[in-house]
Design a protein around this motif. Structure first.
Motif, PDB file in Angstrom:
ATOM      1  N   ILE A  66      -3.229 -39.459 -11.999  1.00 17.07           N
ATOM      2  CA  ILE A  66      -3.431 -39.337 -10.553  1.00 17.07           C
ATOM      3  C   ILE A  66      -3.058 -40.644  -9.863  1.00 17.07           C
ATOM      4  CG2 ILE A  66      -5.170 -39.081  -8.744  1.00 17.07           C
ATOM      5  CD1 ILE A  66      -6.489 -36.977 -10.545  1.00 17.07           C
ATOM      6  N   ARG A  67      -3.435 -41.753 -10.484  1.00 15.47           N
ATOM      7  CA  ARG A  67      -3.125 -43.049  -9.903  1.00 15.47           C
ATOM      8  C   ARG A  67      -1.602 -43.246  -9.841  1.00 15.47           C
ATOM      9  NH1 ARG A  67      -5.241 -47.332 -13.447  1.00 15.47           N
ATOM     10  NH2 ARG A  67      -3.164 -46.892 -14.271  1.00 15.47           N
ATOM     11  N   ASP A  68      -0.902 -42.822 -10.896  1.00 15.29           N
ATOM     12  CA  ASP A  68       0.543 -43.046 -10.966  1.00 15.29           C
ATOM     13  C   ASP A  68       1.348 -41.978 -10.237  1.00 15.29           C
ATOM     14  OD1 ASP A  68      -0.249 -45.135 -12.561  1.00 15.29           O
ATOM     15  OD2 ASP A  68       0.266 -44.138 -14.441  1.00 15.29           O
ATOM     16  N   LYS A  69       1.023 -40.720 -10.474  1.00 14.73           N
ATOM     17  CA  LYS A  69       1.837 -39.630  -9.934  1.00 14.73           C
ATOM     18  C   LYS A  69       1.219 -38.986  -8.702  1.00 14.73           C
ATOM     19  CE  LYS A  69       3.503 -38.325 -14.535  1.00 14.73           C
ATOM     20  NZ  LYS A  69       2.363 -38.940 -15.293  1.00 14.73           N
ATOM     21  N   LYS A  70       0.007 -39.383  -8.378  1.00 16.02           N
ATOM     22  CA  LYS A  70      -0.693 -38.862  -7.199  1.00 16.02           C
ATOM     23  C   LYS A  70      -0.967 -37.358  -7.283  1.00 16.02           C
ATOM     24  CE  LYS A  70       0.199 -42.870  -4.958  1.00 16.02           C
ATOM     25  NZ  LYS A  70       0.026 -43.847  -6.052  1.00 16.02           N
ATOM     26  N   ALA A  71      -1.001 -36.834  -8.497  1.00 18.63           N
ATOM     27  CA  ALA A  71      -1.298 -35.407  -8.630  1.00 18.63           C
ATOM     28  C   ALA A  71      -2.148 -35.155  -9.861  1.00 18.63           C
ATOM     29  CB  ALA A  71      -0.012 -34.603  -8.724  1.00 18.63           C
ATOM     30  N   TRP A  72      -2.985 -34.137  -9.766  1.00 15.53           N
ATOM     31  CA  TRP A  72      -3.811 -33.761 -10.909  1.00 15.53           C
ATOM     32  C   TRP A  72      -2.893 -33.208 -11.995  1.00 15.53           C
ATOM     33  CZ3 TRP A  72      -9.107 -34.466 -11.285  1.00 15.53           C
ATOM     34  CH2 TRP A  72      -9.704 -33.942 -12.437  1.00 15.53           C
ATOM     35  N   PRO A  73      -2.931 -33.790 -13.209  1.00 12.75           N
ATOM     36  CA  PRO A  73      -1.997 -33.355 -14.261  1.00 12.75           C
ATOM     37  C   PRO A  73      -2.447 -32.046 -14.908  1.00 12.75           C
ATOM     38  CG  PRO A  73      -3.488 -34.986 -15.126  1.00 12.75           C
ATOM     39  CD  PRO A  73      -3.849 -34.823 -13.672  1.00 12.75           C
ATOM     40  N   ALA A  74      -1.506 -31.425 -15.585  1.00 20.08           N
ATOM     41  CA  ALA A  74      -1.884 -30.269 -16.407  1.00 20.08           C
ATOM     42  C   ALA A  74      -2.629 -30.827 -17.620  1.00 20.08           C
ATOM     43  CB  ALA A  74      -0.633 -29.535 -16.857  1.00 20.08           C
ATOM     44  N   THR A  75      -3.799 -30.282 -17.921  1.00 15.22           N
ATOM     45  CA  THR A  75      -4.551 -30.788 -19.067  1.00 15.22           C
ATOM     46  C   THR A  75      -4.536 -29.760 -20.182  1.00 15.22           C
ATOM     47  OG1 THR A  75      -6.551 -29.928 -18.039  1.00 15.22           O
ATOM     48  CG2 THR A  75      -6.125 -32.270 -17.770  1.00 15.22           C
ATOM     49  N   ASP A  76      -4.279 -30.227 -21.370  1.00 13.36           N
ATOM     50  CA  ASP A  76      -4.265 -29.321 -22.516  1.00 13.36           C
ATOM     51  C   ASP A  76      -5.601 -29.438 -23.232  1.00 13.36           C
ATOM     52  OD1 ASP A  76      -3.907 -31.917 -23.281  1.00 13.36           O
ATOM     53  OD2 ASP A  76      -2.560 -31.454 -24.940  1.00 13.36           O
ATOM     54  N   PHE A  77      -6.656 -29.339 -22.464  1.00 18.84           N
ATOM     55  CA  PHE A  77      -7.994 -29.539 -23.013  1.00 18.84           C
ATOM     56  C   PHE A  77      -8.526 -28.224 -23.549  1.00 18.84           C
ATOM     57  CE2 PHE A  77     -12.672 -30.367 -22.204  1.00 18.84           C
ATOM     58  CZ  PHE A  77     -12.822 -31.213 -23.284  1.00 18.84           C
ATOM     59  N   GLN A  78      -8.673 -28.143 -24.880  1.00 14.15           N
ATOM     60  CA  GLN A  78      -9.153 -26.907 -25.509  1.00 14.15           C
ATOM     61  C   GLN A  78     -10.444 -27.196 -26.270  1.00 14.15           C
ATOM     62  OE1 GLN A  78      -6.971 -23.734 -25.762  1.00 14.15           O
ATOM     63  NE2 GLN A  78      -6.438 -24.748 -23.865  1.00 14.15           N
ATOM     64  N   PRO A  79     -11.553 -27.318 -25.556  1.00 15.00           N
ATOM     65  CA  PRO A  79     -12.796 -27.628 -26.263  1.00 15.00           C
ATOM     66  C   PRO A  79     -13.239 -26.441 -27.099  1.00 15.00           C
ATOM     67  CG  PRO A  79     -13.264 -27.070 -23.993  1.00 15.00           C
ATOM     68  CD  PRO A  79     -11.765 -27.058 -24.127  1.00 15.00           C
ATOM     69  N   ASP A  80     -14.066 -26.723 -28.083  1.00 12.65           N
ATOM     70  CA  ASP A  80     -14.508 -25.618 -28.949  1.00 12.65           C
ATOM     71  C   ASP A  80     -15.835 -25.037 -28.476  1.00 12.65           C
ATOM     72  OD1 ASP A  80     -16.432 -27.425 -29.708  1.00 12.65           O
ATOM     73  OD2 ASP A  80     -15.993 -27.341 -31.844  1.00 12.65           O
ATOM     74  N   GLY A  81     -16.261 -25.426 -27.279  1.00  7.22           N
ATOM     75  CA  GLY A  81     -17.477 -24.861 -26.715  1.00  7.22           C
ATOM     76  C   GLY A  81     -18.706 -25.099 -27.570  1.00  7.22           C
ATOM     77  N   GLY A  82     -18.714 -26.214 -28.287  1.00  2.00           N
ATOM     78  CA  GLY A  82     -19.899 -26.555 -29.065  1.00  2.00           C
ATOM     79  C   GLY A  82     -19.994 -25.862 -30.419  1.00  2.00           C
ATOM     80  N   LYS A  83     -18.952 -25.131 -30.800  1.00  2.00           N
ATOM     81  CA  LYS A  83     -18.996 -24.396 -32.086  1.00  2.00           C
ATOM     82  C   LYS A  83     -19.204 -25.342 -33.266  1.00  2.00           C
ATOM     83  CE  LYS A  83     -15.954 -20.539 -30.928  1.00  2.00           C
ATOM     84  NZ  LYS A  83     -15.288 -21.266 -29.822  1.00  2.00           N
ATOM     85  N   ARG A  84     -18.490 -26.481 -33.243  1.00  2.00           N
ATOM     86  CA  ARG A  84     -18.579 -27.433 -34.338  1.00  2.00           C
ATOM     87  C   ARG A  84     -20.008 -27.984 -34.443  1.00  2.00           C
ATOM     88  NH1 ARG A  84     -17.124 -32.642 -34.707  1.00  2.00           N
ATOM     89  NH2 ARG A  84     -16.883 -32.629 -32.456  1.00  2.00           N
ATOM     90  N   LEU A  85     -20.582 -28.308 -33.280  1.00  2.00           N
ATOM     91  CA  LEU A  85     -21.958 -28.810 -33.260  1.00  2.00           C
ATOM     92  C   LEU A  85     -22.914 -27.781 -33.839  1.00  2.00           C
ATOM     93  CD1 LEU A  85     -22.364 -30.439 -29.735  1.00  2.00           C
ATOM     94  CD2 LEU A  85     -22.448 -31.604 -31.938  1.00  2.00           C
ATOM     95  N   ARG A  86     -22.724 -26.539 -33.426  1.00  2.00           N
ATOM     96  CA  ARG A  86     -23.590 -25.461 -33.915  1.00  2.00           C
ATOM     97  C   ARG A  86     -23.491 -25.326 -35.425  1.00  2.00           C
ATOM     98  NH1 ARG A  86     -26.964 -23.600 -30.829  1.00  2.00           N
ATOM     99  NH2 ARG A  86     -26.554 -23.502 -28.607  1.00  2.00           N
TER     100      ARG A  86
END
Length: 179
Positions: A66-86
């Motif tokens: 955002i600081r560099d391109k002034k736009a919210w980037p596409a995020t490839d965030f694929q959390p496991d929703g806590g499955k690993r913790l469980r």
């Protein structure tokens, strides 16, 4: 143009807060894991620390974009929703059974952690609601869902520490009212 800057500033400010919250969370979990009196607590708290670290890294990438391109980037965030913790939690409780030692300090530490997760959750949920862009909204809601899952795992651990035998009975024979 001035209008855009203020929106960007607000976005960056929110991200800075998020980064700090994740750093604080990680530090707290590492400290608590060192003080934990049992293997399960150590494993669980170390895993939580690692997840907060992943969140922080994501927030930092977004901040830089955002600081560099002034736009919210596409995020490839694929959390496991806590499955690993469980999974960690389920395995450890099976191994330890109801022989867990739970000093009151540990219960207090878990309560503090639950409060922290709640605050983080509320903050991310709010940021998601006021987000200007869909990518931003989606990201905050995803991270909020993960923090919620952290809270629920901690709550489970808390109940387990308080009454290990009762916890096993409840897990194996859920009551009809869900309570």
């Amino acid at each position: 143009m001035a209008m855009m800057e203020t929106e960007q500033d607000k976005t960056l400010e929110g991200l800075q807060t998020a980064i700090q919250m994740e750093i604080d969370g990680k530090e707290y979990y590492l400290k608590a894991s060192q003080e934990s009196g049992n293997e399960l607590g150590k494993k669980l708290l170390q895993s939580l620390a690692a997840e907060e670290d992943v969140h922080r890294q994501k927030f930092e990438q977004i901040y830089d974009a955002i600081r560099d391109k002034k736009a919210w980037p596409a995020t490839d965030f694929q959390p496991d929703g806590g499955k690993r913790l469980r999974t960690i939690f389920a395995r450890a409780t099976e191994e330890i059974g109801s022989r867990v030692k739970s000093p009151t300090t540990e219960l207090g530490a878990v309560q503090t952690a639950m409060d922290m997760e709640n605050k983080t959750y509320d903050f991310y949920k709010h940021r998601g609601e006021i987000a200007a862009h869909d990518a931003e909204k989606d990201f905050y809601h995803t991270v909020a869902a993960e923090e919620r899952e952290h809270y629920l795992v901690l709550l489970d651990y808390y109940e387990y520490l308080k009454d290990p035998a009762g916890w096993f009975v409840q897990k194996e024979h859920p009551s009809l009212d869900g309570g």
